[in-house]
Design an enzyme around this catalytic site. Structure first.
Site, PDB file in Angstrom:
ATOM      1  N   ALA A 196      -0.395 -79.697 -30.670  1.00 53.84           N
ATOM      2  CA  ALA A 196      -1.006 -79.817 -31.998  1.00 53.84           C
ATOM      3  C   ALA A 196      -2.468 -80.251 -31.915  1.00 53.84           C
ATOM      4  O   ALA A 196      -2.991 -80.517 -30.834  1.00 53.84           O
ATOM      5  CB  ALA A 196      -0.201 -80.805 -32.834  1.00 53.84           C
ATOM      6  N   HIS A 197      -3.086 -80.349 -33.078  1.00 53.59           N
ATOM      7  CA  HIS A 197      -4.523 -80.659 -33.134  1.00 53.59           C
ATOM      8  C   HIS A 197      -4.832 -82.048 -32.569  1.00 53.59           C
ATOM      9  O   HIS A 197      -4.096 -82.996 -32.761  1.00 53.59           O
ATOM     10  CB  HIS A 197      -5.089 -80.524 -34.548  1.00 53.59           C
ATOM     11  CG  HIS A 197      -4.315 -81.162 -35.649  1.00 53.59           C
ATOM     12  ND1 HIS A 197      -4.715 -81.090 -36.963  1.00 53.59           N
ATOM     13  CD2 HIS A 197      -3.157 -81.873 -35.665  1.00 53.59           C
ATOM     14  CE1 HIS A 197      -3.860 -81.724 -37.714  1.00 53.59           C
ATOM     15  NE2 HIS A 197      -2.915 -82.208 -36.958  1.00 53.59           N
ATOM     16  N   ASN A 198      -5.954 -82.113 -31.868  1.00 52.89           N
ATOM     17  CA  ASN A 198      -6.474 -83.372 -31.330  1.00 52.89           C
ATOM     18  C   ASN A 198      -5.607 -83.997 -30.243  1.00 52.89           C
ATOM     19  O   ASN A 198      -5.814 -85.150 -29.872  1.00 52.89           O
ATOM     20  CB  ASN A 198      -6.723 -84.394 -32.452  1.00 52.89           C
ATOM     21  CG  ASN A 198      -7.820 -83.930 -33.397  1.00 52.89           C
ATOM     22  OD1 ASN A 198      -7.554 -83.175 -34.334  1.00 52.89           O
ATOM     23  ND2 ASN A 198      -9.041 -84.338 -33.146  1.00 52.89           N
TER      24      ASN A 198
END
Lengths: 349, 349, 349
Positions: free
Chosen positions: C244-246
């Protein structure tokens, strides 16, 4: 992520917030709290990042109402207080979004059937395939490798990222975003008979994706056997989610990554299903229910329920002992019941 | 899903069923029980949908043998009784399948190596890539974005949906359906050594997919390190399934969505593995075994076994308590054992 | 998998092993132990395959140091003893890898923006799309259907298999392999507000993939909301993994198939996460930790921890009993505590 600069006061007016400090400071970019410098606005996303406020070099920080109070006069940056700072952050990001160069025309390297209808302002990249009698609405974007099958309909202002597949007859609403590699309208997994004699049940239904839905990368949404698989307006589906034939996902529901929803199940409105959970077939998840990560849902769930089924991992050698005992729970219960009887009899004496 | 109309009696003869009521009624379409109207046949798929029979406006309903008895003379529609009504339903759906327009020729916008062999009747859509020395058998269909690698072989009457990838040397049998975005022949996940010194083990084997297999959208089947990853004839693999290197899936087995099967494991014939289950590497699942959803299978399973390992989700606050206690099962057992000893000693007195 | 033959002694010198037996024997191929014949070398991968040594018809077998001792003079084949036989096996496979025919030029059927920089020796297959200001480094290979977005950078000696998507601004290092259908840089799953008023948080960060990373087929790596999602050098990511993001994945970590890692979590270096495990958002997995298959990780994990959370499946009818009792663990504990009190009171008398 850079665009024309705006004063903090202008930004506050646009997103409905209040400036604490110098509203005249010029902002031209949004940046993470640990990286932001002069001319940038940042966001205190999570209380655990408050430590970064101390050394923060941004020109402004978005916070909740009242959160700036403790810092007034002590900080070298301004605050933008907002009722929902997360919404304010999202709106400010949208303000500073770089404009994307789009041709708003059809690439000559795309294959578009003569009977397909492509409305004005649509961008069709190279290597796109649009089949007979398909329709694509105004200002939508079909990135390279997108496939739109016979008679499929894509609404206006949609974005179909690279290699998205929308098979024949499926209908996608307006302002829908489908991320790269997602498949809409693959055959449902249906067979009749057994073994050598098993035959495929033709999957002749469609998928209907309503307005403002977002579907994640490499997610799969199967077409109905008969009728429709439906994703209602505003639902958000994350990457690698599996939605089987004849499922209905209610409006504004949130389905996190790698969730699987088996055939004909109905998920209500405003439901949240967290990562890797699995929903069996032919059940209903009531409106507003929240399902924890990795949960298995074997039967219908009432509206508003908050369910969990995930197991927290433990140190391996301890877990081995737990795993050895778990199957013996029935024996343990029997022992306890037997002890209770013995004590009752001892107490009688 | 409309085609030439047929009488119910004709349909019954074709699928081996018996008409209860008017065999002369014309049927031109199959529809879901809640939607079907005049001229349509429907199917009582599930006892829980029997309530829909009452108001059913279809011309005919497919049911099991004897199921029509209670309704004779009372219904405005006819019945088609069949030994396996689900099979009858599938066959009738096939009867009324719309014919798909296929060019049965190669698009000039496809890239086909001069050394590739494309047999008669093959449809090659635009944006397809067929590499050197690959073969595609009679009447197969390669939808846009399909990739067939060096020397790969696709049998006859196959359908490779958009963006399917079959990498070099892999062999796909006849009448195989591969859904959009599935990957056959990606490298197995194999490395030797550790950390900085880790090196990739070249994956030089292939994947063999036998006749009548169906593989779901965005599923992945890794090529063998050496030798073959094999999916035997008639196996059905659902969306987003992971099949690792050197796995063998037995004939006519059913693998539901999001299942993962780790390297070198062998799944027998006629096995059913339900959604999100995981099979560790180097084990064997015996013929006819059934594995429940979300089950973890850490060791070999005998033929015919029926295993479950999924946990039913519970209300969140109750589940928190269970989760707090689960790691303490060994302590609980110790307590019970200690109590049993104390009671034995009390009883002796 | 055939190339020029070499003597066993030459091979031993190249991989740093010791020949036991005839070093002059010619080897031209690597084959599985059960299939290998004259002129082939094989590998005893697993003690459970030792039974195959008896009838082995290979010319040589790779084993660990000392493992040949028991067979000297008794076998018709030679041994190649190596300190790490698995590493030796990998290196020998690399020796015999067939050369892949690559054009090292741009197909005229690819769509490459005039402002993109394609360095020397790059092979661009048909149906590839490279967008404005993107860069592709020396000797990299872009297979058909690959998409490289605006300003994205691909290093040198990379292989992007068919239908890989690298969206705008993402940066891929050198010697990176991305398997078919993987998506790098899809939007993170981020929204602010609720229900009808929910708005998308623009995902304006990027993904950075460092050198020597391998990413599996149909895996998804989301771009950061702000900043970067990072996969550090040497990390290996299997098929159908969701990042997922980050998220940050540390150097040389191994992430097996179908694992999901939620937003902003940090996975340390040399971590191993086995199949279908799930990591919640905003936590840290310490360096060198090992997470068992299907484990759910709800909180941070210290360096070097060995955690498990998967449940071993059990016979279905027994499992039903366990599942009925599991939610009643708190009641069971209460019973045991009550019994302990009663016994204490009995013992006092």
């Amino acid at each position: 992520m850079s665009a024309a600069a705006r004063t903090l006061a202008q930004i506050a007016a646009l997103v409905g917030g209040k400036v604490i400090g110098d509203g005249g400071v010029l902002i031209h970019r949004v940046a993470p709290i640990a990286d932001a410098v002069d001319g940038e606005i940042t966001f205190l996303a999570n209380a655990r990042y408050a430590k970064y406020l101390e050394g923060c070099r941004a020109s402004a920080v978005i916070v909740g109402v009242g959160a700036a109070a403790g810092y007034i006069g002590r900080s070298r940056f301004a605050f933008l207080e907002a009722a929902d700072p997360y919404v304010a952050f999202a709106k400010i990001l949208q303000l500073f979004l770089p404009s994307v160069r789009l041709a708003q025309s059809r690439s000559s390297q795309a294959a578009i059937d003569a009977s397909a209808v492509i409305e004005d302002g649509v961008t069709v990249f190279p290597n796109v395939f649009v089949s007979a009698e398909a329709r694509v609405g105004r200002n939508s974007v079909l990135y390279p490798g997108v496939y739109v099958g016979d008679g499929a309909e894509i609404g206006s202002d949609c974005v179909l990222h690279p290699n998205v597949v929308v098979r024949q007859g499926c209908r996608v609403g307006n302002r829908v975003i489908v991320h790269a590699g997602a498949v809409i309208g693959s055959d449902g997994f249906g067979y009749a008979g057994h073994g050598e004699d098993r035959i495929k049940i033709p999957q002749v239904g469609i998928v209907v994706v309503e307005d403002d839905v977002e579907i994640g990368a490499n997610a799969t949404v199967d077409r109905a056997t008969l009728g429709q698989t439906i994703i209602e307006r505003g639902a958000k589906i994350d990457n690698l989610v599996q939605i089987a034939h004849n499922v209905r996902i209610g409006a504004h529901s949130i389905i996190a990554a790698q969730v699987g929803i088996a055939g004909s199940s109905k998920v209500g409105k405003h439901v949240t299903i967290l990562g890797q959970a699995g929903i069996v077939n032919h059940i209903e998840i009531g409106d507003g229910a929240i399902i924890g990560p990795q949960s298995g849902i074997p039967k219908s769930v009432p509206a508003g329920a908050l369910l969990s089924g995930g197991i927290a991992a433990a140190p391996h050698h301890e877990w081995l002992k737990v795993m050895a005992l778990l199957p013996q729970l029935p024996k343990l219960w029997a022992s306890v019941r037997s002890i209770e009887r013995q004590i009752a009899s001892l107490l009688k004496k």
